[in-house]
Design a protein around this motif. Structure first.
Motif, PDB file in Angstrom:
ATOM      1  N   ILE A 194      -4.927  -0.113 -22.964  1.00 55.45           N
ATOM      2  CA  ILE A 194      -5.264  -1.743 -22.823  1.00 55.45           C
ATOM      3  C   ILE A 194      -6.324  -2.232 -23.745  1.00 55.45           C
ATOM      4  CG2 ILE A 194      -5.071  -3.759 -21.447  1.00 55.45           C
ATOM      5  CD1 ILE A 194      -3.291  -2.249 -19.524  1.00 55.45           C
ATOM      6  N   ALA A 195      -7.366  -1.726 -23.278  1.00 52.65           N
ATOM      7  CA  ALA A 195      -8.753  -1.942 -23.677  1.00 52.65           C
ATOM      8  C   ALA A 195      -8.796  -1.795 -25.334  1.00 52.65           C
ATOM      9  CB  ALA A 195     -10.046  -1.215 -23.218  1.00 52.65           C
ATOM     10  N   ALA A 196      -7.887  -0.767 -25.726  1.00 52.87           N
ATOM     11  CA  ALA A 196      -7.932  -0.409 -27.058  1.00 52.87           C
ATOM     12  C   ALA A 196      -7.098  -1.256 -27.996  1.00 52.87           C
ATOM     13  CB  ALA A 196      -7.814   1.172 -27.361  1.00 52.87           C
ATOM     14  N   LEU A 197      -5.858  -1.351 -27.236  1.00 49.02           N
ATOM     15  CA  LEU A 197      -4.758  -2.062 -28.254  1.00 49.02           C
ATOM     16  C   LEU A 197      -4.218  -3.406 -27.475  1.00 49.02           C
ATOM     17  CD1 LEU A 197      -2.677   1.058 -28.736  1.00 49.02           C
ATOM     18  CD2 LEU A 197      -4.361   0.268 -30.218  1.00 49.02           C
TER      19      LEU A 197
ATOM     20  N   GLU B 216       0.751  -4.180 -14.395  1.00 50.15           N
ATOM     21  CA  GLU B 216       0.769  -5.508 -14.574  1.00 50.15           C
ATOM     22  C   GLU B 216      -0.599  -6.201 -14.640  1.00 50.15           C
ATOM     23  OE1 GLU B 216       2.806  -8.454 -16.718  1.00 50.15           O
ATOM     24  OE2 GLU B 216       3.249  -6.349 -16.476  1.00 50.15           O
ATOM     25  N   THR B 217      -1.313  -5.881 -13.390  1.00 47.83           N
ATOM     26  CA  THR B 217      -2.671  -6.463 -12.904  1.00 47.83           C
ATOM     27  C   THR B 217      -3.465  -5.892 -14.009  1.00 47.83           C
ATOM     28  OG1 THR B 217      -3.014  -4.680 -11.431  1.00 47.83           O
ATOM     29  CG2 THR B 217      -2.107  -6.744 -10.670  1.00 47.83           C
TER      30      THR B 217
ATOM     31  N   ASP C  90      -6.487 -17.786 -15.253  1.00 49.09           N
ATOM     32  CA  ASP C  90      -6.388 -17.452 -16.668  1.00 49.09           C
ATOM     33  C   ASP C  90      -6.079 -16.186 -17.217  1.00 49.09           C
ATOM     34  OD1 ASP C  90      -6.951 -20.367 -17.354  1.00 49.09           O
ATOM     35  OD2 ASP C  90      -9.058 -20.161 -17.223  1.00 49.09           O
ATOM     36  N   THR C  91      -4.995 -15.768 -17.628  1.00 48.74           N
ATOM     37  CA  THR C  91      -4.696 -14.366 -17.852  1.00 48.74           C
ATOM     38  C   THR C  91      -3.970 -14.451 -19.411  1.00 48.74           C
ATOM     39  OG1 THR C  91      -2.544 -14.686 -16.738  1.00 48.74           O
ATOM     40  CG2 THR C  91      -4.324 -13.599 -15.522  1.00 48.74           C
ATOM     41  N   PRO C  92      -3.924 -13.233 -20.113  1.00 46.14           N
ATOM     42  CA  PRO C  92      -3.266 -13.073 -21.409  1.00 46.14           C
ATOM     43  C   PRO C  92      -1.725 -13.568 -21.354  1.00 46.14           C
ATOM     44  CG  PRO C  92      -4.605 -11.260 -20.754  1.00 46.14           C
ATOM     45  CD  PRO C  92      -4.522 -12.027 -19.622  1.00 46.14           C
ATOM     46  N   LYS C  93      -1.341 -14.017 -22.080  1.00 40.00           N
ATOM     47  CA  LYS C  93       0.150 -14.418 -22.507  1.00 40.00           C
ATOM     48  C   LYS C  93       0.926 -12.811 -22.620  1.00 40.00           C
ATOM     49  CE  LYS C  93      -0.492 -18.438 -25.220  1.00 40.00           C
ATOM     50  NZ  LYS C  93      -0.636 -19.151 -26.668  1.00 40.00           N
TER      51      LYS C  93
ATOM     52  N   ARG D 276      -7.475  -6.699 -12.275  1.00 38.91           N
ATOM     53  CA  ARG D 276      -7.741  -5.548 -11.575  1.00 38.91           C
ATOM     54  C   ARG D 276      -9.361  -5.233 -11.883  1.00 38.91           C
ATOM     55  NH1 ARG D 276      -3.542  -0.501 -11.085  1.00 38.91           N
ATOM     56  NH2 ARG D 276      -4.548   0.703  -9.624  1.00 38.91           N
ATOM     57  N   SER D 277     -10.076  -4.431 -10.902  1.00 39.11           N
ATOM     58  CA  SER D 277     -11.389  -3.955 -11.181  1.00 39.11           C
ATOM     59  C   SER D 277     -11.519  -3.463 -12.653  1.00 39.11           C
ATOM     60  CB  SER D 277     -11.827  -3.192 -10.107  1.00 39.11           C
ATOM     61  OG  SER D 277     -13.116  -2.878 -10.242  1.00 39.11           O
ATOM     62  N   ASP D 278     -10.676  -2.363 -13.016  1.00 42.77           N
ATOM     63  CA  ASP D 278     -10.735  -1.556 -14.201  1.00 42.77           C
ATOM     64  C   ASP D 278     -10.661  -2.490 -15.511  1.00 42.77           C
ATOM     65  OD1 ASP D 278     -10.347   1.196 -12.944  1.00 42.77           O
ATOM     66  OD2 ASP D 278      -9.005  -0.426 -12.067  1.00 42.77           O
ATOM     67  N   THR D 279     -10.113  -3.641 -15.397  1.00 44.92           N
ATOM     68  CA  THR D 279     -10.126  -4.713 -16.657  1.00 44.92           C
ATOM     69  C   THR D 279     -10.557  -6.049 -16.342  1.00 44.92           C
ATOM     70  OG1 THR D 279      -7.613  -5.164 -16.153  1.00 44.92           O
ATOM     71  CG2 THR D 279      -8.146  -3.164 -17.727  1.00 44.92           C
ATOM     72  N   PHE D 280     -11.350  -6.211 -15.489  1.00 41.52           N
ATOM     73  CA  PHE D 280     -11.814  -7.426 -14.759  1.00 41.52           C
ATOM     74  C   PHE D 280     -12.368  -8.080 -15.753  1.00 41.52           C
ATOM     75  CE2 PHE D 280     -14.392 -10.510 -12.556  1.00 41.52           C
ATOM     76  CZ  PHE D 280     -13.590 -10.801 -11.341  1.00 41.52           C
ATOM     77  N   SER D 281     -13.313  -7.763 -16.611  1.00 45.14           N
ATOM     78  CA  SER D 281     -14.004  -8.412 -17.811  1.00 45.14           C
ATOM     79  C   SER D 281     -13.521  -8.153 -19.198  1.00 45.14           C
ATOM     80  CB  SER D 281     -15.663  -8.098 -17.653  1.00 45.14           C
ATOM     81  OG  SER D 281     -16.020  -8.074 -16.441  1.00 45.14           O
TER      82      SER D 281
END
Length: 303
Positions: free
Chosen positions: A219-222, A240-241, A8-11, A247-252
């Protein structure tokens, strides 16, 4: 989205994209490496910038450009080439150079050359008659960047869009230590928040993000479909990950309270003062938000 992705990943929109753009910088990478990356990852690459003035000393420039055309990737030459041509009073030669390579995108900037906003706007308007204009806002010199007030950033963005620029590149340099960042490479969160709250579409901006830390913060902000530029050739898959939260940095990043995936909400586009955007809004009776202009105006093979 690749068919093998069962998570399950963003469109993510397929090319040609209006937003969620990935713009690479070629700072002189070897030709075979260049072509390998483009051919392997073309679906994830929207545009390549030949940075600085490397096009002047790249022996296989035409081969690189043809590779981009064959793989539906747009290209342009960095704003430093425009600034140097302007400084040497060689804009006619610069124009002929663009036409020779069927380059449809031009970057107009004043990151190094002391060019006023009014003068910059005139050049944007001149080139907008024939080219898809990207303007750049922000200074390359760290001291100048630190002394540039947020109000000036926003004023220049609006001025460039009004002059005819289709999108605005927000400076961070290839080092990620100027412009929207401080000297330590940290994102200036106050600047990002002020720009995203200003009255223009976030899709109009391409944020330079050459480092993983900057990519993660933006990515976290926008959101996963933020437009990102100055991406290194070796970072296409890694970026892309990050976008997809795998990827660990954006995992949650996209987890709900119960830990399950939640599709991030698309951020509402804002009204832009850009001339073309203003006309579209008026034509829509101010009842619909116009979409940003596609980055893929159509490509022609080199002769």
């Amino acid at each position: 989205m690749l068919s093998q992705n069962f998570l399950d990943t963003p469109k993510r929109i397929s090319k040609p994209r209006d937003f969620g753009l990935t713009a690479l910088i070629d700072n002189g990478v070897p030709t075979r490496y260049f072509t390998d990356v483009v051919e392997s990852d073309a679906a994830l690459i929207d545009v390549v910038k030949f940075g600085w003035c490397t096009a002047m000393v790249t022996s296989e420039l035409e081969k690189k450009i043809q590779c981009l055309i064959d793989n539906d990737v747009m290209f342009y030459f960095g704003g430093t080439l425009f600034e140097k041509a302007l400084a040497q009073k060689k804009l006619d030669a610069f124009y002929r150079f663009l036409k020779h390579y069927n380059c449809q995108i031009v970057e107009i900037s004043n990151g190094t050359l002391p060019l006023s906003s009014e003068e910059k706007g005139k050049h944007i308007a001149d080139f907008a008659d024939e080219f898809y204009v990207l303007s750049e806002v922000g200074k390359k010199d760290i001291d100048e960047a630190d002394n540039m007030p947020i109000s000036q950033w926003i004023a220049e963005i609006h001025a460039d869009l009004s002059a005819g620029a289709k999108r605005v590149i927000l400076e961070a340099r290839e080092s990620g230590k100027s412009g929207i960042c401080d000297a330590q490479g940290r994102l200036r969160s106050d600047l990002v928040e002020s720009i995203t709250n200003a009255q223009f579409s976030s899709s109009d901006a391409i944020w330079e993000a050459p480092t993983k830390a900057l990519q993660t913060k933006l990515i976290a902000a926008l959101g996963p479909n933020v437009n990102l530029g100055n991406i290194a050739f070796g970072d296409v898959i890694g970026l892309e990950t990050l976008r997809l939260g795998i990827r660990s940095d954006t995992f949650s990043l996209y987890d709900g309270p119960d830990g399950r995936f939640v599709e991030p909400e698309a951020k509402q586009s804002r009204f832009s003062t850009g001339v073309e955007r203003r006309r579209k809004l008026e034509a829509a009776g101010k009842n619909a938000w116009p979409q940003p202009t596609t980055l893929i105006p159509g490509m022609v093979r080199l002769k």
